[in-house]
Design an enzyme around this catalytic site. Structure first.
Site, PDB file in Angstrom:
ATOM      1  N   ARG A 170       1.925  -7.820   1.194  1.00 50.28           N
ATOM      2  CA  ARG A 170       0.771  -7.817   0.368  1.00 50.28           C
ATOM      3  C   ARG A 170       0.703  -7.271  -0.964  1.00 50.28           C
ATOM      4  NH1 ARG A 170      -2.721  -1.947   1.771  1.00 50.28           N
ATOM      5  NH2 ARG A 170      -4.419  -3.318   0.800  1.00 50.28           N
ATOM      6  N   ASN A 195      -1.970   8.520   3.783  1.00 49.71           N
ATOM      7  CA  ASN A 195      -2.301   7.421   2.908  1.00 49.71           C
ATOM      8  C   ASN A 195      -3.587   6.180   3.648  1.00 49.71           C
ATOM      9  OD1 ASN A 195      -3.083   5.162   1.747  1.00 49.71           O
ATOM     10  ND2 ASN A 195      -0.841   4.234   1.570  1.00 49.71           N
ATOM     11  N   ARG A 218      -7.898   1.206 -10.736  1.00 52.40           N
ATOM     12  CA  ARG A 218      -7.781  -0.271 -10.203  1.00 52.40           C
ATOM     13  C   ARG A 218     -10.017  -0.297 -10.412  1.00 52.40           C
ATOM     14  NH1 ARG A 218      -5.040  -1.056  -5.192  1.00 52.40           N
ATOM     15  NH2 ARG A 218      -5.228  -2.921  -5.212  1.00 52.40           N
ATOM     16  N   PRO A 247      -5.760   1.067   6.932  1.00 49.92           N
ATOM     17  CA  PRO A 247      -5.036  -0.592   7.044  1.00 49.92           C
ATOM     18  C   PRO A 247      -4.528  -1.314   6.510  1.00 49.92           C
ATOM     19  CG  PRO A 247      -6.882   0.387   6.275  1.00 49.92           C
ATOM     20  CD  PRO A 247      -6.131   1.358   6.630  1.00 49.92           C
ATOM     21  N   ASN A 248      -3.657  -2.347   6.608  1.00 49.28           N
ATOM     22  CA  ASN A 248      -3.290  -3.176   6.043  1.00 49.28           C
ATOM     23  C   ASN A 248      -1.859  -3.033   5.232  1.00 49.28           C
ATOM     24  OD1 ASN A 248      -5.323  -5.500   6.502  1.00 49.28           O
ATOM     25  ND2 ASN A 248      -6.529  -4.203   4.246  1.00 49.28           N
ATOM     26  N   TYR A 254       1.493  -3.049  -4.841  1.00 46.92           N
ATOM     27  CA  TYR A 254       1.942  -3.042  -4.089  1.00 46.92           C
ATOM     28  C   TYR A 254       3.665  -2.725  -3.441  1.00 46.92           C
ATOM     29  CZ  TYR A 254      -2.368  -2.281  -2.759  1.00 46.92           C
ATOM     30  OH  TYR A 254      -4.053  -2.544  -2.440  1.00 46.92           O
ATOM     31  N   ALA A 266      -7.774   1.240   2.042  1.00 46.61           N
ATOM     32  CA  ALA A 266      -8.745   1.943   2.401  1.00 46.61           C
ATOM     33  C   ALA A 266      -9.947   2.046   2.498  1.00 46.61           C
ATOM     34  CB  ALA A 266      -9.377  -0.180   2.431  1.00 46.61           C
ATOM     35  N   GLU A 273      -3.218  13.598   0.058  1.00 43.37           N
ATOM     36  CA  GLU A 273      -3.750  12.205   0.028  1.00 43.37           C
ATOM     37  C   GLU A 273      -2.684  11.540  -1.066  1.00 43.37           C
ATOM     38  OE1 GLU A 273      -7.664  11.923  -1.990  1.00 43.37           O
ATOM     39  OE2 GLU A 273      -7.077   9.459  -1.942  1.00 43.37           O
ATOM     40  N   HIS A 284      -0.466   7.351  -2.241  1.00 37.50           N
ATOM     41  CA  HIS A 284      -1.267   6.630  -2.725  1.00 37.50           C
ATOM     42  C   HIS A 284       0.154   5.772  -3.249  1.00 37.50           C
ATOM     43  CE1 HIS A 284      -5.423   5.826  -1.097  1.00 37.50           C
ATOM     44  NE2 HIS A 284      -5.479   7.615  -2.275  1.00 37.50           N
TER      45      HIS A 284
HETATM   46  C1  DQA Z   1      -3.586   1.994  -1.512  1.00 37.35           C
HETATM   47  C2  DQA Z   1      -4.613   1.936  -2.293  1.00 37.35           C
HETATM   48  C3  DQA Z   1      -6.319   1.352  -1.289  1.00 37.35           C
HETATM   49  O1  DQA Z   1      -6.976   1.689  -2.676  1.00 37.35           O
HETATM   50  C4  DQA Z   1      -6.112   0.422  -0.670  1.00 37.35           C
HETATM   51  O2  DQA Z   1      -6.945   0.109  -0.178  1.00 37.35           O
HETATM   52  C5  DQA Z   1      -4.270   0.438  -0.056  1.00 37.35           C
HETATM   53  C6  DQA Z   1      -3.254   1.087  -0.944  1.00 37.35           C
HETATM   54  C7  DQA Z   1      -2.638   2.291  -1.850  1.00 37.35           C
HETATM   55  O3  DQA Z   1      -1.572   2.537  -1.052  1.00 37.35           O
HETATM   56  O4  DQA Z   1      -2.102   2.392  -3.482  1.00 37.35           O
HETATM   57  O5  DQA Z   1      -4.964  -0.090   0.664  1.00 37.35           O
HETATM   58  O6  DQA Z   1      -4.162   3.335  -0.386  1.00 37.35           O
END
Ligand code: DQA
Length: 144
Positions: A19, A76, A109, A11-12, A24, A79, A100, A102
């Site tokens: 964003r 990825n 964080r 998501p997002n 990011y 959240a 995984e 990110h």
């Molecule tokens: C994320 C890190 C997560 O904590 C966050 O909710 C994201 C992006 C990252 O790529 O840094 O949406 O996965």
């Protein structure tokens, strides 16, 4: 096993570029995909690159990687990383290795980002390198 690496984004992440760029960066998800496709070609890998805002869709796609005999998954989960036992169970339910990924480093964080359900079943993790996290993860997938 095929030479396809699934790159699944949660998501997002469709909003990357605008964003929270201070966290990011300014690359869009399309930029990341384009760079990864070039790298995959050099590594002799095929890429299946997707994004969804829906938890169940991520789970369906993880199941699909097993049916398709994927080489690996770069995940990825955004959240959902920190909330989804269902994702953890899906990763445990497949034989395909999941790495995984990110952009940021969640461990540096807010406290609520310090738990990773994905990380409890993933074979590896690359985080905190911005878009480069994806390319390092692809190198790792190639070596599996
Ligand atoms: C994320 C890190 C997560 O904590 C966050 O909710 C994201 C992006 C990252 O790529 O840094 O949406 O996965």
């Amino acid at each position: 096993m095929t030479n396809t690496v699934f790159v699944l984004n949660g998501p997002n992440l469709n909003l990357l570029g605008t964003r929270e760029p201070e966290i990011y960066g300014s690359d869009t998800l399309a930029d990341i995909e384009a760079a990864l496709r070039g790298q995959a070609e050099q590594l002799g890998l095929a890429i299946e690159f997707r994004q969804t805002n829906h938890e169940g869709e991520l789970i369906d796609w993880l199941h699909e990687t097993q049916r398709e005999g994927a080489k690996a998954v770069l995940l990825n989960a955004a959240a959902y990383t920190h909330t989804s036992i269902a994702l953890l169970d899906a990763i445990k339910a497949i034989d395909v290795p999941v790495i995984e990924v990110h952009l940021s480093d969640p461990t540096k964080r807010e406290a609520f980002r310090h738990t990773s359900y994905v990380g409890m079943a993933a074979v590896d993790c690359v985080q905190g390198l911005g878009p480069h996290s994806y390319s390092v993860a692809l190198e790792k997938a190639a070596a599996l």
